[in-house]
Design an enzyme around this catalytic site. Sequence first.
Site, short mmCIF file in Angstrom:
data_model
loop_
_atom_site.label_atom_id
_atom_site.label_comp_id
_atom_site.label_asym_id
_atom_site.label_seq_id
_atom_site.Cartn_x
_atom_site.Cartn_y
_atom_site.Cartn_z
N ASP A 107 -10.17 2.57 2.42
CA ASP A 107 -10.03 1.65 3.80
C ASP A 107 -10.96 2.42 5.30
OD1 ASP A 107 -8.63 -0.62 3.11
OD2 ASP A 107 -6.89 0.03 3.77
N LYS A 165 0.76 -1.29 0.26
CA LYS A 165 0.09 -0.45 0.31
C LYS A 165 0.82 1.32 0.11
CE LYS A 165 -4.16 -1.93 2.09
NZ LYS A 165 -4.86 -2.08 3.08
P1 NDP Z 1 0.81 -2.55 9.24
O1 NDP Z 1 1.70 -4.28 8.77
O2 NDP Z 1 0.91 -1.77 8.08
O3 NDP Z 1 0.31 -2.65 10.39
C1 NDP Z 1 0.55 -3.26 11.81
C2 NDP Z 1 0.20 -2.81 12.85
O4 NDP Z 1 -0.11 -4.01 13.92
C3 NDP Z 1 1.38 -1.60 13.56
O5 NDP Z 1 0.77 -0.51 14.76
C4 NDP Z 1 2.19 -2.69 14.60
O6 NDP Z 1 2.18 -2.36 16.45
C5 NDP Z 1 0.21 -3.55 15.04
N1 NDP Z 1 1.40 -4.95 15.89
C6 NDP Z 1 1.66 -6.67 15.06
N2 NDP Z 1 1.53 -6.62 16.34
C7 NDP Z 1 1.39 -6.04 17.41
C8 NDP Z 1 1.44 -7.29 18.66
N3 NDP Z 1 2.17 -8.17 18.56
N4 NDP Z 1 1.27 -6.20 19.69
C9 NDP Z 1 0.65 -4.86 19.80
N5 NDP Z 1 0.86 -4.28 17.57
C10 NDP Z 1 0.86 -5.29 16.73
O7 NDP Z 1 -0.54 -3.89 8.80
P2 NDP Z 1 -1.56 -3.28 8.33
O8 NDP Z 1 -2.22 -1.88 9.47
O9 NDP Z 1 -1.62 -3.60 6.86
O10 NDP Z 1 -3.12 -4.12 8.82
C11 NDP Z 1 -3.09 -3.90 10.19
C12 NDP Z 1 -4.49 -5.34 10.16
O11 NDP Z 1 -5.61 -5.15 9.78
C13 NDP Z 1 -4.43 -6.56 9.39
O12 NDP Z 1 -4.74 -8.16 10.58
C14 NDP Z 1 -5.07 -6.31 8.35
O13 NDP Z 1 -5.70 -7.82 8.20
C15 NDP Z 1 -6.38 -5.84 8.58
N6 NDP Z 1 -6.82 -4.98 7.77
C16 NDP Z 1 -8.48 -5.37 7.34
C17 NDP Z 1 -8.66 -4.67 6.27
C18 NDP Z 1 -10.09 -5.11 5.95
O14 NDP Z 1 -10.79 -4.17 4.89
N7 NDP Z 1 -11.23 -5.88 6.58
C19 NDP Z 1 -8.24 -3.60 5.54
C20 NDP Z 1 -6.66 -3.81 5.85
C21 NDP Z 1 -6.43 -4.23 7.33
P3 NDP Z 1 4.31 -1.49 15.70
O15 NDP Z 1 3.95 -0.41 14.79
O16 NDP Z 1 4.64 -1.21 16.98
O17 NDP Z 1 4.67 -2.22 14.77
#
Ligand code: NDP
Length: 291
Positions: free
Chosen positions: A113, A76
Amino acid sequence: MSEANGAGEGSALRYGVIGHPVAHSLSPVIQAAFAREAGLAIDYVRILSPLDGFADAAQRFFAEGGRGLNVTLPFKLAACAFCGPHASDRARLAGAVNWLAWTDEGPLGDNTDGIGLVGDLARLLAGADALRDQRVLLIGAGGAARGVVGPLLDRYPRSLTLVNRDPDKAAGLVSLFERPDVLGCTTFDALADASFDVVVNATSASIAGQRLPLPASLFDGVALAYDMMYAAEATPFLIEAGRAGARMTADGLGMLVEQAAESFRLWHGIAPETASVLHGLRLTLTSATVR
Ligand code: NDP
């Protein structure tokens, strides 16, 4: 609908979803349902791009006659760069593009989104105005969170609070919007003394089945706990929220359908009906696991 590398065939208009991995994407199923309902002949394919080759793969798809792409993980941000100045304001603010269309001037980019999330929250909370004056907690500061902050603010919440494992990322995201009257961030530790009406999990923790460090008190009396991830079974976040007193829990399948509907509308000028598609997908998702 087919799985291919984007090469054109026949008279159907070519669209697709590009990602890595992409085999799991439900977008072809959703777009096919919308196209059937609208009476449009569309071929919507899955495109697996090499991790280091997004721009080339997208360029090739459009050069071969492709009309539009949805962009999924992990491209993205790369898609935003791909559009250069032709990303919409909301996509540029999010720094993330999940919708592309080819124009005479090159690729046009947008982010659907946020529309997807607020559309699904309106469905669940029974009204487009349901977030007005509500206290909303958004957990996460990745690509998905970046895309939804603006549209959430547009719904006039009393407060929108961000919390993220890396607090600097949450603070950086908050600073982009210059809305200190409504938008702020907090820490996981401070959540023990806070209360909210709506809690949205925009982290990817649920994908790995990981638990977030959230106090049970966070969910006591919460109107809705929402996990952007969707699955056949409730995620750890939703199970904990339900046990700890959230009045309603929901996963992100509705958001997926709503963001797809906005993509379809932007490409074809037709706003598709979403309820029956969501219902069908839910049944498919559930029965795929039961089998
Ligand atoms: P990114 O990889 O860009 O971001 C991941 C986020 O999750 C960061 O804020 C990260 O924190 C945090 N994170 C990951 N693991 C942990 C953990 N164990 N504990 C705490 N924080 C954690 O992913 P996206 O933002 O693109 O996607 C996030 C979620 O949203 C996914 O599950 C995806 O499937 C879902 N999604 C759903 C959509 C829908 O249409 N339903 C559309 C887009 C996304 P840090 O910054 O500290 O690493």
